[in-house]
Design a protein around this motif. Structure first.
Motif, PDB file in Angstrom:
ATOM      1  N   THR A  78      86.622 -19.572  18.177  1.00 33.23           N
ATOM      2  CA  THR A  78      85.779 -20.255  19.153  1.00 33.23           C
ATOM      3  C   THR A  78      86.606 -21.309  19.868  1.00 33.23           C
ATOM      4  N   PRO A  79      86.556 -21.338  21.191  1.00 26.01           N
ATOM      5  CA  PRO A  79      87.298 -22.381  21.910  1.00 26.01           C
ATOM      6  C   PRO A  79      86.902 -23.771  21.413  1.00 26.01           C
ATOM      7  N   ARG A  80      87.881 -24.611  21.227  1.00 24.84           N
ATOM      8  CA  ARG A  80      87.642 -25.932  20.631  1.00 24.84           C
ATOM      9  C   ARG A  80      86.586 -26.734  21.390  1.00 24.84           C
ATOM     10  N   LEU A  81      86.667 -26.785  22.699  1.00 27.10           N
ATOM     11  CA  LEU A  81      85.715 -27.565  23.480  1.00 27.10           C
ATOM     12  C   LEU A  81      84.302 -27.001  23.340  1.00 27.10           C
ATOM     13  N   ALA A  82      84.167 -25.691  23.296  1.00 29.34           N
ATOM     14  CA  ALA A  82      82.859 -25.070  23.097  1.00 29.34           C
ATOM     15  C   ALA A  82      82.323 -25.416  21.708  1.00 29.34           C
ATOM     16  N   LEU A  83      83.184 -25.403  20.721  1.00 22.56           N
ATOM     17  CA  LEU A  83      82.775 -25.752  19.360  1.00 22.56           C
ATOM     18  C   LEU A  83      82.288 -27.196  19.291  1.00 22.56           C
ATOM     19  N   VAL A  84      82.984 -28.085  19.984  1.00 21.84           N
ATOM     20  CA  VAL A  84      82.531 -29.478  20.064  1.00 21.84           C
ATOM     21  C   VAL A  84      81.144 -29.527  20.692  1.00 21.84           C
ATOM     22  N   GLY A  85      80.918 -28.726  21.725  1.00 26.31           N
ATOM     23  CA  GLY A  85      79.603 -28.667  22.363  1.00 26.31           C
ATOM     24  C   GLY A  85      78.521 -28.227  21.393  1.00 26.31           C
ATOM     25  N   PHE A  86      78.824 -27.245  20.546  1.00 24.88           N
ATOM     26  CA  PHE A  86      77.843 -26.792  19.559  1.00 24.88           C
ATOM     27  C   PHE A  86      77.543 -27.893  18.539  1.00 24.88           C
ATOM     28  N   TYR A  87      78.546 -28.683  18.194  1.00 17.69           N
ATOM     29  CA  TYR A  87      78.311 -29.803  17.280  1.00 17.69           C
ATOM     30  C   TYR A  87      77.530 -30.928  17.965  1.00 17.69           C
ATOM     31  N   VAL A  88      77.756 -31.130  19.252  1.00 17.08           N
ATOM     32  CA  VAL A  88      76.980 -32.130  19.993  1.00 17.08           C
ATOM     33  C   VAL A  88      75.504 -31.713  20.040  1.00 17.08           C
ATOM     34  N   LEU A  89      75.242 -30.421  20.075  1.00 19.43           N
ATOM     35  CA  LEU A  89      73.853 -29.955  20.004  1.00 19.43           C
ATOM     36  C   LEU A  89      73.221 -30.371  18.678  1.00 19.43           C
ATOM     37  N   LEU A  90      73.981 -30.312  17.615  1.00 16.31           N
ATOM     38  CA  LEU A  90      73.483 -30.793  16.320  1.00 16.31           C
ATOM     39  C   LEU A  90      73.218 -32.292  16.388  1.00 16.31           C
ATOM     40  N   LEU A  91      74.075 -33.016  17.073  1.00 16.93           N
ATOM     41  CA  LEU A  91      73.866 -34.449  17.271  1.00 16.93           C
ATOM     42  C   LEU A  91      72.579 -34.697  18.055  1.00 16.93           C
ATOM     43  N   PHE A  92      72.315 -33.861  19.051  1.00 23.68           N
ATOM     44  CA  PHE A  92      71.066 -33.951  19.810  1.00 23.68           C
ATOM     45  C   PHE A  92      69.864 -33.833  18.876  1.00 23.68           C
ATOM     46  N   VAL A  93      69.920 -32.886  17.959  1.00 25.97           N
ATOM     47  CA  VAL A  93      68.818 -32.703  17.002  1.00 25.97           C
ATOM     48  C   VAL A  93      68.671 -33.930  16.113  1.00 25.97           C
ATOM     49  N   VAL A  94      69.798 -34.449  15.631  1.00 24.81           N
ATOM     50  CA  VAL A  94      69.770 -35.626  14.757  1.00 24.81           C
ATOM     51  C   VAL A  94      69.197 -36.838  15.491  1.00 24.81           C
ATOM     52  N   ILE A  95      69.468 -36.964  16.763  1.00 22.11           N
ATOM     53  CA  ILE A  95      68.954 -38.085  17.559  1.00 22.11           C
ATOM     54  C   ILE A  95      67.481 -37.886  17.914  1.00 22.11           C
ATOM     55  N   THR A  96      67.105 -36.644  18.174  1.00 17.09           N
ATOM     56  CA  THR A  96      65.743 -36.356  18.603  1.00 17.09           C
ATOM     57  C   THR A  96      64.715 -36.643  17.521  1.00 17.09           C
ATOM     58  N   ILE A  97      65.040 -36.382  16.283  1.00 20.40           N
ATOM     59  CA  ILE A  97      64.079 -36.585  15.195  1.00 20.40           C
ATOM     60  C   ILE A  97      63.651 -38.044  15.088  1.00 20.40           C
ATOM     61  N   PRO A  98      64.571 -39.002  14.936  1.00 20.56           N
ATOM     62  CA  PRO A  98      64.114 -40.399  14.872  1.00 20.56           C
ATOM     63  C   PRO A  98      63.505 -40.888  16.183  1.00 20.56           C
ATOM     64  N   ALA A  99      63.986 -40.353  17.302  1.00 20.85           N
ATOM     65  CA  ALA A  99      63.407 -40.745  18.593  1.00 20.85           C
ATOM     66  C   ALA A  99      61.954 -40.304  18.674  1.00 20.85           C
ATOM     67  N   GLY A 100      61.649 -39.125  18.159  1.00 21.68           N
ATOM     68  CA  GLY A 100      60.268 -38.640  18.130  1.00 21.68           C
ATOM     69  C   GLY A 100      59.391 -39.474  17.222  1.00 21.68           C
ATOM     70  N   ILE A 101      59.937 -39.862  16.092  1.00 24.92           N
ATOM     71  CA  ILE A 101      59.195 -40.718  15.163  1.00 24.92           C
ATOM     72  C   ILE A 101      58.929 -42.077  15.804  1.00 24.92           C
ATOM     73  N   TYR A 102      59.940 -42.622  16.458  1.00 25.86           N
ATOM     74  CA  TYR A 102      59.784 -43.909  17.130  1.00 25.86           C
ATOM     75  C   TYR A 102      58.733 -43.835  18.233  1.00 25.86           C
ATOM     76  N   ALA A 103      58.760 -42.758  19.007  1.00 25.35           N
ATOM     77  CA  ALA A 103      57.771 -42.583  20.088  1.00 25.35           C
ATOM     78  C   ALA A 103      56.358 -42.570  19.526  1.00 25.35           C
ATOM     79  N   GLU A 104      56.172 -41.894  18.407  1.00 21.00           N
ATOM     80  CA  GLU A 104      54.847 -41.845  17.767  1.00 21.00           C
ATOM     81  C   GLU A 104      54.420 -43.225  17.274  1.00 21.00           C
TER      82      GLU A 104
END
Length: 100
Positions: free
Chosen positions: A28-54
């Protein structure tokens, strides 16, 4: 029936498997792999953000524009990195084929 939050949590396991095998393959191209890991970061950020919004606003994350937009920025970044990573790989392959 599964609630959306439970389904969301369960979907992390196949994605973690995907990341494991994409990383391990070494193809997998390195930059693309970083992008896939940033998507995981998006998920990690979204969960507490959703809890905070509630808790703070009494509504879902999608209804709190500043918070939702901030979380979505990581999704956008992820998409850009994946596209650029695969674009680099395609251009590199084309260049190598021209020089054969």
């Amino acid at each position: 029936m599964l609630e959306k939050n439970n389904l969301f949590a369960l979907s992390l396991f196949p994605y973690l498997g995907f990341l494991f095998f994409m990383t391990r393959s070494g193809q997998t191209p390195r930059l693309a792999l970083v992008g896939f890991y940033v998507l995981l970061l998006f998920v990690v950020i979204t969960i507490p953000a959703g809890i905070y919004a509630e808790m703070a606003y009494g509504t879902s994350l999608a209804n709190v524009d500043w918070l939702h937009g901030s979380a979505e920025a990581f999704l956008t970044l992820s998409n850009i990195l994946v596209v650029l990573g695969f674009r680099q790989a395609v251009l590199k392959r084309r260049s190598a084929q021209k020089h054969e």
